[in-house]
Design an enzyme around this catalytic site. Sequence first.
Site: not given
Ligand SMILES: CC(C)(COP(=O)(O)OP(=O)(O)OC[C@H]1O[C@@H](n2cnc3c(N)ncnc32)[C@H](O)[C@@H]1OP(=O)(O)O)[C@@H](O)C(=O)NCCC(=O)NCCS
Length: 155
Positions: A109, A116, A104
């Site tokens: 977000n 995902y 979920e």
């Molecule tokens: C969502 C989250 C886990 C992504 O982690 P991350 O380590 O930055 O992700 P990555 O660097 O591995 O990026 C992987 C993919 O995620 C997506 N992504 C990550 N950040 C993004 C952003 N700010 N905007 C759009 N897409 C994003 C992209 O598809 C990216 O792939 P790409 O680099 O080929 O475009 C991070 O932003 C986070 O921790 N957010 C706060 C907590 C949260 O919301 N968790 C999910 C709860 S359901």
Amino acid sequence: MIELRSAAERDLDWIACLEAANFSGGCTREMLGKFILDSNRRVTVAMADGERAGYLIFSSVLDEGSVDSVCTAAGFRRRGAGDALMRAADAAAAELGLASVTLEVRASNAAAIALYGKHGYIYAGRRPGYYERPREDAVIMTKYFKEHGNDYTCS
Ligand SMILES: CC(C)(COP(=O)(O)OP(=O)(O)OC[C@H]1O[C@@H](n2cnc3c(N)ncnc32)[C@H](O)[C@@H]1OP(=O)(O)O)[C@@H](O)C(=O)NCCC(=O)NCCS
């Protein structure tokens, strides 16, 4: 370079701190302590250059998995930790022979929904007003590892 390892007792304060900072109603240290001992859960830490960068909480019941939490620390975002942690979820699903993994996410977000979607999760429904502080809908996303649908045929 991102490396993955299982979480240990020494990681619990750090994970609990990120849970509190990123999620309303996130897991407490006490809950996390139980999770790392629970055979139905996996808590994985992503390390970047020797520092903790992010974590994944994954659980399963029968043939269904759940991404309960995935989070990258603010200073490590957009460096591949999220990708690595979602690959760890895939690896757990494969190892356990799961049919599907569901999660979920807050409807607003966009970063998480993009993450995902990139990893094969598709829209599976919406729970109106599911989250609090602030109140918001949850989008449900599922990744299928085995063929799904109606197994029965009517003749
Ligand atoms: C969502 C989250 C886990 C992504 O982690 P991350 O380590 O930055 O992700 P990555 O660097 O591995 O990026 C992987 C993919 O995620 C997506 N992504 C990550 N950040 C993004 C952003 N700010 N905007 C759009 N897409 C994003 C992209 O598809 C990216 O792939 P790409 O680099 O080929 O475009 C991070 O932003 C986070 O921790 N957010 C706060 C907590 C949260 O919301 N968790 C999910 C709860 S359901």
